[in-house]
Motif scaffolding. Structure first.
Motif, mmCIF file in Angstrom:
data_model
loop_
_atom_site.group_PDB
_atom_site.id
_atom_site.type_symbol
_atom_site.label_atom_id
_atom_site.label_comp_id
_atom_site.label_asym_id
_atom_site.label_seq_id
_atom_site.Cartn_x
_atom_site.Cartn_y
_atom_site.Cartn_z
ATOM 1 N N PHE A 154 -8.318 7.666 -3.553
ATOM 2 C CA PHE A 154 -8.983 7.257 -2.297
ATOM 3 C C PHE A 154 -8.409 8.233 -1.116
ATOM 4 O O PHE A 154 -8.833 8.027 0.227
ATOM 5 C CB PHE A 154 -8.322 5.869 -1.771
ATOM 6 C CG PHE A 154 -8.894 4.629 -2.503
ATOM 7 C CD1 PHE A 154 -9.806 3.859 -1.619
ATOM 8 C CD2 PHE A 154 -9.373 4.555 -3.747
ATOM 9 C CE1 PHE A 154 -10.260 2.585 -2.299
ATOM 10 C CE2 PHE A 154 -9.943 3.655 -4.404
ATOM 11 C CZ PHE A 154 -10.459 2.578 -3.507
ATOM 12 N N GLY A 155 -7.886 9.206 -1.515
ATOM 13 C CA GLY A 155 -7.430 10.366 -0.694
ATOM 14 C C GLY A 155 -6.568 10.113 0.530
ATOM 15 O O GLY A 155 -6.611 10.316 1.604
ATOM 16 N N ILE A 156 -5.500 8.961 0.142
ATOM 17 C CA ILE A 156 -4.720 8.433 1.144
ATOM 18 C C ILE A 156 -3.385 9.748 1.391
ATOM 19 O O ILE A 156 -2.788 9.734 0.350
ATOM 20 C CB ILE A 156 -4.181 7.227 0.557
ATOM 21 C CG1 ILE A 156 -5.243 6.528 0.285
ATOM 22 C CG2 ILE A 156 -3.108 6.571 1.793
ATOM 23 C CD1 ILE A 156 -4.691 4.964 -0.224
ATOM 24 N N GLU A 157 -3.204 10.088 2.571
ATOM 25 C CA GLU A 157 -2.045 11.051 2.639
ATOM 26 C C GLU A 157 -0.870 10.293 3.206
ATOM 27 O O GLU A 157 0.260 10.808 2.927
ATOM 28 C CB GLU A 157 -2.592 12.183 3.334
ATOM 29 C CG GLU A 157 -3.467 13.070 2.499
ATOM 30 C CD GLU A 157 -4.085 14.298 3.161
ATOM 31 O OE1 GLU A 157 -3.094 15.182 3.839
ATOM 32 O OE2 GLU A 157 -5.405 14.672 3.529
ATOM 33 N N TYR A 158 -1.291 9.842 4.334
ATOM 34 C CA TYR A 158 -0.017 8.930 5.174
ATOM 35 C C TYR A 158 -0.279 7.638 5.409
ATOM 36 O O TYR A 158 -1.391 7.313 5.653
ATOM 37 C CB TYR A 158 -0.001 9.756 6.492
ATOM 38 C CG TYR A 158 0.159 11.452 6.343
ATOM 39 C CD1 TYR A 158 1.536 11.950 6.194
ATOM 40 C CD2 TYR A 158 -0.813 12.220 6.215
ATOM 41 C CE1 TYR A 158 1.673 13.389 5.939
ATOM 42 C CE2 TYR A 158 -0.525 13.510 6.138
ATOM 43 C CZ TYR A 158 0.578 13.948 5.819
ATOM 44 O OH TYR A 158 0.844 15.480 5.540
ATOM 45 N N GLY A 159 0.890 6.854 5.603
ATOM 46 C CA GLY A 159 0.471 5.472 5.864
ATOM 47 C C GLY A 159 1.221 4.479 4.920
ATOM 48 O O GLY A 159 1.837 4.840 4.037
ATOM 49 N N VAL A 160 0.533 3.316 4.943
ATOM 50 C CA VAL A 160 0.968 2.029 4.327
ATOM 51 C C VAL A 160 -0.489 1.507 3.450
ATOM 52 O O VAL A 160 -1.353 1.339 4.241
ATOM 53 C CB VAL A 160 1.442 1.005 5.155
ATOM 54 C CG1 VAL A 160 1.815 -0.297 4.376
ATOM 55 C CG2 VAL A 160 2.927 1.485 5.330
ATOM 56 N N ILE A 161 -0.269 1.155 2.219
ATOM 57 C CA ILE A 161 -1.341 0.462 1.539
ATOM 58 C C ILE A 161 -0.848 -0.643 1.247
ATOM 59 O O ILE A 161 0.434 -0.920 0.552
ATOM 60 C CB ILE A 161 -2.202 1.497 0.574
ATOM 61 C CG1 ILE A 161 -1.127 1.794 -0.405
ATOM 62 C CG2 ILE A 161 -2.829 2.603 1.238
ATOM 63 C CD1 ILE A 161 -1.991 2.352 -1.832
ATOM 64 N N HIS A 162 -1.928 -1.728 0.860
ATOM 65 C CA HIS A 162 -1.414 -2.962 0.280
ATOM 66 C C HIS A 162 -2.605 -3.592 -0.798
ATOM 67 O O HIS A 162 -3.245 -4.378 -0.296
ATOM 68 C CB HIS A 162 -1.207 -4.040 1.621
ATOM 69 C CG HIS A 162 -1.317 -5.262 1.004
ATOM 70 N ND1 HIS A 162 -0.223 -6.120 0.364
ATOM 71 C CD2 HIS A 162 -2.416 -6.490 1.456
ATOM 72 C CE1 HIS A 162 -0.699 -7.556 0.266
ATOM 73 N NE2 HIS A 162 -1.749 -7.410 0.934
ATOM 74 N N PRO A 163 -2.393 -2.837 -1.897
ATOM 75 C CA PRO A 163 -3.473 -3.273 -2.921
ATOM 76 C C PRO A 163 -3.010 -4.696 -3.659
ATOM 77 O O PRO A 163 -1.798 -4.940 -3.744
ATOM 78 C CB PRO A 163 -3.553 -2.014 -3.785
ATOM 79 C CG PRO A 163 -2.215 -1.463 -3.751
ATOM 80 C CD PRO A 163 -1.785 -1.862 -2.300
ATOM 81 N N GLU A 164 -3.788 -5.292 -4.219
ATOM 82 C CA GLU A 164 -3.613 -6.337 -4.988
ATOM 83 C C GLU A 164 -4.198 -6.055 -6.659
ATOM 84 O O GLU A 164 -5.246 -5.550 -6.680
ATOM 85 C CB GLU A 164 -4.480 -7.533 -4.505
ATOM 86 C CG GLU A 164 -3.463 -8.135 -3.200
ATOM 87 C CD GLU A 164 -4.578 -9.187 -2.699
ATOM 88 O OE1 GLU A 164 -5.623 -9.540 -2.769
ATOM 89 O OE2 GLU A 164 -3.710 -10.002 -2.115
ATOM 90 N N TRP A 165 -3.346 -6.638 -7.590
ATOM 91 C CA TRP A 165 -3.465 -6.233 -9.037
ATOM 92 C C TRP A 165 -3.683 -7.401 -9.682
ATOM 93 O O TRP A 165 -3.141 -8.395 -9.446
ATOM 94 C CB TRP A 165 -2.805 -5.317 -9.484
ATOM 95 C CG TRP A 165 -2.625 -3.849 -8.765
ATOM 96 C CD1 TRP A 165 -1.855 -3.516 -7.494
ATOM 97 C CD2 TRP A 165 -3.172 -2.784 -9.066
ATOM 98 N NE1 TRP A 165 -2.020 -2.136 -7.200
ATOM 99 C CE2 TRP A 165 -3.078 -1.575 -8.178
ATOM 100 C CE3 TRP A 165 -4.189 -2.525 -10.148
ATOM 101 C CZ2 TRP A 165 -3.233 -0.481 -8.188
ATOM 102 C CZ3 TRP A 165 -4.742 -1.140 -9.868
ATOM 103 C CH2 TRP A 165 -4.480 -0.226 -9.085
ATOM 104 N N PHE A 166 -4.208 -7.187 -10.969
ATOM 105 C CA PHE A 166 -3.995 -8.284 -12.077
ATOM 106 C C PHE A 166 -3.239 -7.896 -13.319
ATOM 107 O O PHE A 166 -3.837 -6.800 -13.761
ATOM 108 C CB PHE A 166 -5.406 -9.175 -12.277
ATOM 109 C CG PHE A 166 -5.931 -9.892 -11.006
ATOM 110 C CD1 PHE A 166 -5.961 -11.063 -10.980
ATOM 111 C CD2 PHE A 166 -6.663 -9.351 -10.140
ATOM 112 C CE1 PHE A 166 -6.309 -11.835 -9.990
ATOM 113 C CE2 PHE A 166 -7.218 -9.750 -8.853
ATOM 114 C CZ PHE A 166 -7.084 -10.972 -8.942
#
Length: 310
Positions: A154-166
């Motif tokens: 996703f090309g995320i370089e800076y910050g916070v992510i909140h994914p959900e998984w199974f």
């Protein structure tokens, strides 16, 4: 703008994850009730469902609504006719993902995960605790690997992510969705209680490209050490009907895991039975302790307690 749209449009998000080699369910964009029926038919065919057997479950979701708003679980063709309305379209439909659902909260700087929490859901939308119990934490290396793969894709370089998984019993991980923001469900607050660092400060540091490598290393505690403290919360939703008072059980106030609550005495009113998603919670009960099994037991119990009564 297109990157912001990627994190709001769930169908676009899943296509991006699929191209990156992450496991996702079958999904489609639909514009009519007839297309939902056809999608369920195709799932039934793929599952080799015989006549008379239960239909494959279909989840209908708006492209960009937060949380569970607009989410409809359709277990049969009959439920498509009963539950789906014209206002739902256009939207996304997807197959049911089996396994234990959980979320991760990752603080990212310079494209690398610098701290990763795993949140264990006791009941989605109601109760969770941090960090996850030993069984889920044991999968941390596998989870961290797919998390970094998500960050890279996703090309995320800076910050916070909140994914959900199974996660299934055979250790298969499937991608649900991801938000590039502070998580809901009091998760930031629980991370702070369990790990002892200021999560807002951490997000600001990780969002700043000028933060140095040494500042990052000095700030975050180890996320690999076994947990000494578990922090949990249960959001309280009143049952439909008339409510006029708040009742806090004595057993809750006396429990050593009980920390505090944000429940307030209500004005007398009627709670609707036609709420979007879970509706609005009326407050939260917070727990803190050293035993994840006891934490699970307490959260599961108090999510069903009737705190608001008539």
């Amino acid at each position: 703008m297109n990157r912001a749209f990627l994190f709001r449009n769930k169908a676009m998000m899943k296509r991006k994850a699929l191209l990156a080699g992450l496991r996702v369910g079958l999904f489609e964009e639909v514009h009519s009730k007839d297309q939902v029926h056809k999608f369920m038919d195709r799932l039934n065919e793929a599952n080799l469902t015989l006549e008379g057997e239960e239909d494959a479950w279909v989840h209908l979701k708006p492209f960009s609504a937060a949380g569970t708003v607009g989410h409809k679980l359709l277990r049969s063709h009959a439920q498509i006719d009963e539950k789906v309305i014209d206002k739902d379209f256009p939207c996304m439909v997807e197959s049911h993902l089996p396994g234990q659902e959980f979320s991760c909260e990752a603080f990212i700087h310079n494209g690398k995960i610098r701290f990763m929490n795993i949140t264990e859901y006791v009941k989605l939308g109601f109760s969770n605790f941090i960090p996850a119990g030993p069984a889920l934490q044991a999968k941390r290396p596998q989870i961290r690997e797919v998390m970094q793969k998500l960050v890279d894709a996703f090309g995320i370089e800076y910050g916070v992510i909140h994914p959900e998984w199974f996660l299934t019993a055979d250790n298969t991980l499937s991608f649900g969705e991801v938000a590039c923001r502070i998580p809901g469900g009091h998760i930031f607050e629980l991370i702070q209680k369990a790990y002892g660092f200021d999560t807002i400060q951490a997000m600001i540091m990780c969002s700043d490209p000028n933060t140095t490598e040494q500042e990052i290393l000095d700030f975050f505690p180890s996320d690999e050490e076994p947990a000494q403290t578990y922090a949990g919360s249960v959001m309280i939703y009143p049952k439909p009907g008339r409510v006029s008072k708040l009742v806090i059980p004595e057993e809750l106030k006396e429990d050593p895991f009980f920390e505090n609550h944000t429940l307030i005495e209500p004005m007398e009113h009627k709670v609707s039975d036609t709420r979007e998603g879970f509706g609005n919670h009326y407050g939260t009960v917070f727990m803190k302790g050293d035993d994840p099994d006891r934490m699970t037991e307490l959260l599961r119990h108090y999510q069903d307690v009737d705190f608001y009564q008539g």
